[in-house]
Design a protein around this motif. Structure first.
Motif, PDB file in Angstrom:
ATOM      1  N   GLU A 187       0.874   6.392  11.626  1.00 39.28           N
ATOM      2  CA  GLU A 187       0.403   5.208  12.342  1.00 39.28           C
ATOM      3  C   GLU A 187      -1.117   5.130  12.360  1.00 39.28           C
ATOM      4  O   GLU A 187      -1.698   4.056  12.136  1.00 39.28           O
ATOM      5  CB  GLU A 187       0.966   5.213  13.768  1.00 39.28           C
ATOM      6  CG  GLU A 187       2.468   5.054  13.830  1.00 39.28           C
ATOM      7  CD  GLU A 187       3.025   5.265  15.218  1.00 39.28           C
ATOM      8  OE1 GLU A 187       4.127   4.767  15.497  1.00 39.28           O
ATOM      9  OE2 GLU A 187       2.367   5.949  16.034  1.00 39.28           O
ATOM     10  N   GLN A 188      -1.766   6.273  12.620  1.00 40.68           N
ATOM     11  CA  GLN A 188      -3.227   6.265  12.710  1.00 40.68           C
ATOM     12  C   GLN A 188      -3.862   5.936  11.368  1.00 40.68           C
ATOM     13  O   GLN A 188      -4.811   5.141  11.291  1.00 40.68           O
ATOM     14  CB  GLN A 188      -3.747   7.598  13.236  1.00 40.68           C
ATOM     15  CG  GLN A 188      -5.262   7.700  13.328  1.00 40.68           C
ATOM     16  CD  GLN A 188      -5.882   6.700  14.293  1.00 40.68           C
ATOM     17  OE1 GLN A 188      -5.186   6.088  15.104  1.00 40.68           O
ATOM     18  NE2 GLN A 188      -7.185   6.504  14.203  1.00 40.68           N
ATOM     19  N   LEU A 189      -3.371   6.544  10.291  1.00 38.90           N
ATOM     20  CA  LEU A 189      -3.941   6.259   8.977  1.00 38.90           C
ATOM     21  C   LEU A 189      -3.730   4.797   8.606  1.00 38.90           C
ATOM     22  O   LEU A 189      -4.644   4.147   8.069  1.00 38.90           O
ATOM     23  CB  LEU A 189      -3.312   7.171   7.923  1.00 38.90           C
ATOM     24  CG  LEU A 189      -3.865   7.038   6.500  1.00 38.90           C
ATOM     25  CD1 LEU A 189      -5.382   7.193   6.470  1.00 38.90           C
ATOM     26  CD2 LEU A 189      -3.212   8.066   5.577  1.00 38.90           C
ATOM     27  N   ALA A 190      -2.576   4.253   8.925  1.00 40.06           N
ATOM     28  CA  ALA A 190      -2.325   2.838   8.648  1.00 40.06           C
ATOM     29  C   ALA A 190      -3.261   1.946   9.459  1.00 40.06           C
ATOM     30  O   ALA A 190      -3.780   0.941   8.945  1.00 40.06           O
ATOM     31  CB  ALA A 190      -0.868   2.492   8.951  1.00 40.06           C
ATOM     32  N   ARG A 191      -3.505   2.288  10.706  1.00 34.89           N
ATOM     33  CA  ARG A 191      -4.438   1.499  11.522  1.00 34.89           C
ATOM     34  C   ARG A 191      -5.833   1.500  10.919  1.00 34.89           C
ATOM     35  O   ARG A 191      -6.513   0.471  10.897  1.00 34.89           O
ATOM     36  CB  ARG A 191      -4.497   2.062  12.947  1.00 34.89           C
ATOM     37  CG  ARG A 191      -3.243   1.855  13.776  1.00 34.89           C
ATOM     38  CD  ARG A 191      -3.483   2.292  15.218  1.00 34.89           C
ATOM     39  NE  ARG A 191      -2.261   2.260  15.989  1.00 34.89           N
ATOM     40  CZ  ARG A 191      -1.589   3.349  16.379  1.00 34.89           C
ATOM     41  NH1 ARG A 191      -2.055   4.555  16.069  1.00 34.89           N
ATOM     42  NH2 ARG A 191      -0.476   3.244  17.073  1.00 34.89           N
ATOM     43  N   VAL A 192      -6.266   2.662  10.458  1.00 36.08           N
ATOM     44  CA  VAL A 192      -7.596   2.740   9.846  1.00 36.08           C
ATOM     45  C   VAL A 192      -7.665   1.827   8.624  1.00 36.08           C
ATOM     46  O   VAL A 192      -8.649   1.099   8.434  1.00 36.08           O
ATOM     47  CB  VAL A 192      -7.938   4.190   9.464  1.00 36.08           C
ATOM     48  CG1 VAL A 192      -9.249   4.234   8.684  1.00 36.08           C
ATOM     49  CG2 VAL A 192      -8.047   5.068  10.708  1.00 36.08           C
ATOM     50  N   PHE A 193      -6.619   1.818   7.808  1.00 35.69           N
ATOM     51  CA  PHE A 193      -6.612   0.951   6.631  1.00 35.69           C
ATOM     52  C   PHE A 193      -6.639  -0.528   7.031  1.00 35.69           C
ATOM     53  O   PHE A 193      -7.292  -1.338   6.366  1.00 35.69           O
ATOM     54  CB  PHE A 193      -5.391   1.247   5.766  1.00 35.69           C
ATOM     55  CG  PHE A 193      -5.530   2.472   4.915  1.00 35.69           C
ATOM     56  CD1 PHE A 193      -6.703   2.736   4.228  1.00 35.69           C
ATOM     57  CD2 PHE A 193      -4.479   3.376   4.785  1.00 35.69           C
ATOM     58  CE1 PHE A 193      -6.847   3.869   3.434  1.00 35.69           C
ATOM     59  CE2 PHE A 193      -4.607   4.501   3.995  1.00 35.69           C
ATOM     60  CZ  PHE A 193      -5.792   4.755   3.319  1.00 35.69           C
ATOM     61  N   VAL A 194      -5.951  -0.880   8.102  1.00 30.39           N
ATOM     62  CA  VAL A 194      -6.014  -2.267   8.584  1.00 30.39           C
ATOM     63  C   VAL A 194      -7.442  -2.623   8.959  1.00 30.39           C
ATOM     64  O   VAL A 194      -7.959  -3.684   8.584  1.00 30.39           O
ATOM     65  CB  VAL A 194      -5.065  -2.490   9.787  1.00 30.39           C
ATOM     66  CG1 VAL A 194      -5.312  -3.860  10.416  1.00 30.39           C
ATOM     67  CG2 VAL A 194      -3.611  -2.379   9.352  1.00 30.39           C
TER      68      VAL A 194
END
Length: 240
Positions: A187-194
């Motif tokens: 979830e955190q890595l995906a948020r950073v990419f967003v």
């Protein structure tokens, strides 16, 4: 640094949101400590108070009790680094970041090799509006924390709040590499990419989390940032 902007955005899922020169050393905020100050021996009664405070903190329902017990420990043993560290966490949870900052500063002075304490210091400084100190504490924490997926997620979370998106990505990648079964790492890595305007990369990471059986479609939709990916083609089979 990439990821910095002239104005700090209002990211609503963070509790609070410059950079400090690399020439500033740890002695700017923490002084060397002797071995004795790191290894305080508590009398049995105070040791019991500490562990009851720790249990109250971990339960999440008795924060004021935890603080009262830690107050007793620190009144008798003001140089107890673990008690300082724990009270800083309790004070943050109670919404008192400035008081937490004082305890965290004392804790890193007493034990300057404890990486987690620097994460707590970063959070307390950031929420107190002391962004220069928060930047410094994040750097100090990253140099001390080599293992621990959960701690790397926290490093990433704070890096995002400080608009250090490249480092936030790196921390999240380390967390995922260290624990591929950790839901929060995906979830955190995906948020950073967003936040870095890379929706395809974010969707790819979420798809990996779904394939591993770790993510929940309802939770993804409800997340302020991840919810923006609900209609992405790579997520179609899970988000229908």
């Amino acid at each position: 640094m990439q990821g910095r902007r002239s104005k700090r955005p209002r990211v609503i899922w963070f509790a609070g949101i410059v950079a400090l020169s690399l020439s500033v050393t740890a002695t700017a905020y923490a002084q060397p400590v002797t071995r004795s100050s790191r290894h305080v021996i508590r009398p049995p009664q105070l040791n019991g108070e500490y562990h009851r405070a720790e249990a109250a903190w971990k339960s999440g329902t008795s924060l004021r009790e935890a603080k009262i017990r830690l107050d007793r420990v620190l009144e008798a043993l003001p140089d107890d680094p673990k008690a300082r560290k724990l009270r800083a966490q309790v004070l943050l949870a109670l919404g008192k970041p400035k008081a937490a900052l004082a305890d965290a500063l004392r804790a890193v002075t007493l034990d300057p090799e404890d990486g987690e304490t620097f994460v707590i210091l970063c959070e307390a400084a950031r929420r107190s509006g002391d962004l220069a100190r928060a930047d410094w504490a994040l750097d100090a924490a990253s140099k001390r924390i080599l293992e621990g997926a959960a701690l790397h997620v926290r490093l990433s979370w704070n890096a995002v709040a400080l608009e250090r998106l490249d480092e936030a990505e790196a921390f999240a990648r380390i967390a995922l590499a260290q624990d591929p079964r950790m839901k929060a790492a995906y979830e955190q890595l995906a948020r950073v990419f967003v936040l870095k305007n890379k929706p395809d990369a974010a969707a790819t990471i979420l798809a990996q989390g779904f394939d591993a059986g770790l993510l929940d479609a309802h939770a993804v939709r409800a997340d302020t940032l991840l919810g923006t990916l609900a209609g992405h083609p790579k997520l179609e089979k899970w988000m229908q």
